[in-house]
Scaffold this motif. Sequence first.
Motif, short mmCIF file in Angstrom:
data_model
loop_
_atom_site.label_atom_id
_atom_site.label_comp_id
_atom_site.label_asym_id
_atom_site.label_seq_id
_atom_site.Cartn_x
_atom_site.Cartn_y
_atom_site.Cartn_z
N ARG A 18 8.20 -4.67 14.20
CA ARG A 18 7.38 -4.13 13.11
C ARG A 18 8.20 -4.31 11.84
O ARG A 18 8.96 -3.43 11.46
CB ARG A 18 7.08 -2.64 13.30
N LYS A 19 8.04 -5.44 11.18
CA LYS A 19 8.84 -5.75 10.00
C LYS A 19 7.94 -6.16 8.84
O LYS A 19 6.84 -6.67 9.03
CB LYS A 19 9.83 -6.89 10.29
N THR A 20 8.45 -5.95 7.63
CA THR A 20 7.73 -6.31 6.40
C THR A 20 8.55 -7.32 5.62
O THR A 20 9.76 -7.16 5.47
CB THR A 20 7.48 -5.06 5.53
N ILE A 21 7.88 -8.34 5.11
CA ILE A 21 8.50 -9.35 4.25
C ILE A 21 7.84 -9.21 2.89
O ILE A 21 6.61 -9.28 2.78
CB ILE A 21 8.30 -10.78 4.82
N THR A 22 8.64 -9.02 1.86
CA THR A 22 8.11 -8.84 0.51
C THR A 22 8.29 -10.14 -0.28
O THR A 22 9.40 -10.66 -0.37
CB THR A 22 8.84 -7.69 -0.21
N VAL A 23 7.18 -10.64 -0.83
CA VAL A 23 7.18 -11.89 -1.59
C VAL A 23 6.99 -11.56 -3.07
O VAL A 23 6.03 -10.87 -3.43
CB VAL A 23 6.03 -12.82 -1.12
N MET A 24 7.92 -12.03 -3.91
CA MET A 24 7.83 -11.81 -5.36
C MET A 24 7.63 -13.16 -6.05
O MET A 24 8.33 -14.12 -5.74
CB MET A 24 9.07 -11.11 -5.86
N SER A 25 6.65 -13.19 -6.98
CA SER A 25 6.32 -14.46 -7.65
C SER A 25 5.78 -14.19 -9.05
O SER A 25 5.70 -13.04 -9.48
CB SER A 25 5.26 -15.21 -6.83
N ASN A 26 5.39 -15.27 -9.70
CA ASN A 26 4.79 -15.16 -11.04
C ASN A 26 3.27 -15.08 -10.95
O ASN A 26 2.57 -15.27 -11.94
CB ASN A 26 5.20 -16.35 -11.90
N ALA A 27 2.74 -14.79 -9.77
CA ALA A 27 1.28 -14.74 -9.56
C ALA A 27 0.67 -13.53 -10.25
O ALA A 27 1.36 -12.60 -10.65
CB ALA A 27 0.97 -14.70 -8.07
N GLU A 28 -0.65 -13.56 -10.34
CA GLU A 28 -1.40 -12.46 -10.93
C GLU A 28 -1.05 -11.14 -10.22
O GLU A 28 -0.91 -10.11 -10.86
CB GLU A 28 -2.89 -12.77 -10.80
N THR A 29 -0.90 -11.19 -8.90
CA THR A 29 -0.38 -10.07 -8.12
C THR A 29 1.06 -10.45 -7.78
O THR A 29 1.30 -11.22 -6.86
CB THR A 29 -1.20 -9.88 -6.82
N PRO A 30 2.04 -9.93 -8.54
CA PRO A 30 3.41 -10.43 -8.42
C PRO A 30 4.15 -10.07 -7.14
O PRO A 30 5.11 -10.72 -6.78
CB PRO A 30 4.12 -9.82 -9.62
N THR A 31 3.69 -9.04 -6.42
CA THR A 31 4.36 -8.65 -5.18
C THR A 31 3.33 -8.57 -4.05
O THR A 31 2.31 -7.91 -4.19
CB THR A 31 5.05 -7.27 -5.34
#
Length: 142
Positions: free
Chosen positions: A100-113
């Motif tokens: 049960r793990k979570t990977i957080t993606v950060m970007s320049n997208a409209e939804t940044p996380t």
Amino acid sequence: MKHLITILFVGLISFSLNAQEKVAKIEFKETTIDYGTIEKGANGVRVFEFTNTGDAPLIISDVKSSCGCTIPSKPKDPIMPGKTGEIKVKYDTNRVNPIRKTITVMSNAETPTVALKIKGLVVDPSKINVLEKETKSVVEQQ
């Protein structure tokens, strides 16, 4: 006075045009990957596929895991509008546990996380389950 109104009107129009900047949008095929029940030492690599549905290049700035047992890797180059990319995740399957793990993606997208999840169960086939022992007859256990 007419000149002042004209200048303000032109200024408002140019301001509203600048506000309509191009943005990147990230859309994942799926945000949760279920490993199911896998054996200890099995291949722990899975892939999250995504598409840049925006109109600006998508830059993945960082990808982090909630645990050191999960190693994510991000694309190095920007993902152009309409193109696809992938985030690979490697779970250490030598750990016999529920996943049960979570990977957080950060970007320049409209939804940044964006939070991605992996789940499943790693079992050790060499270990015999206590419940299985109880249900077998004396003849079957030998």
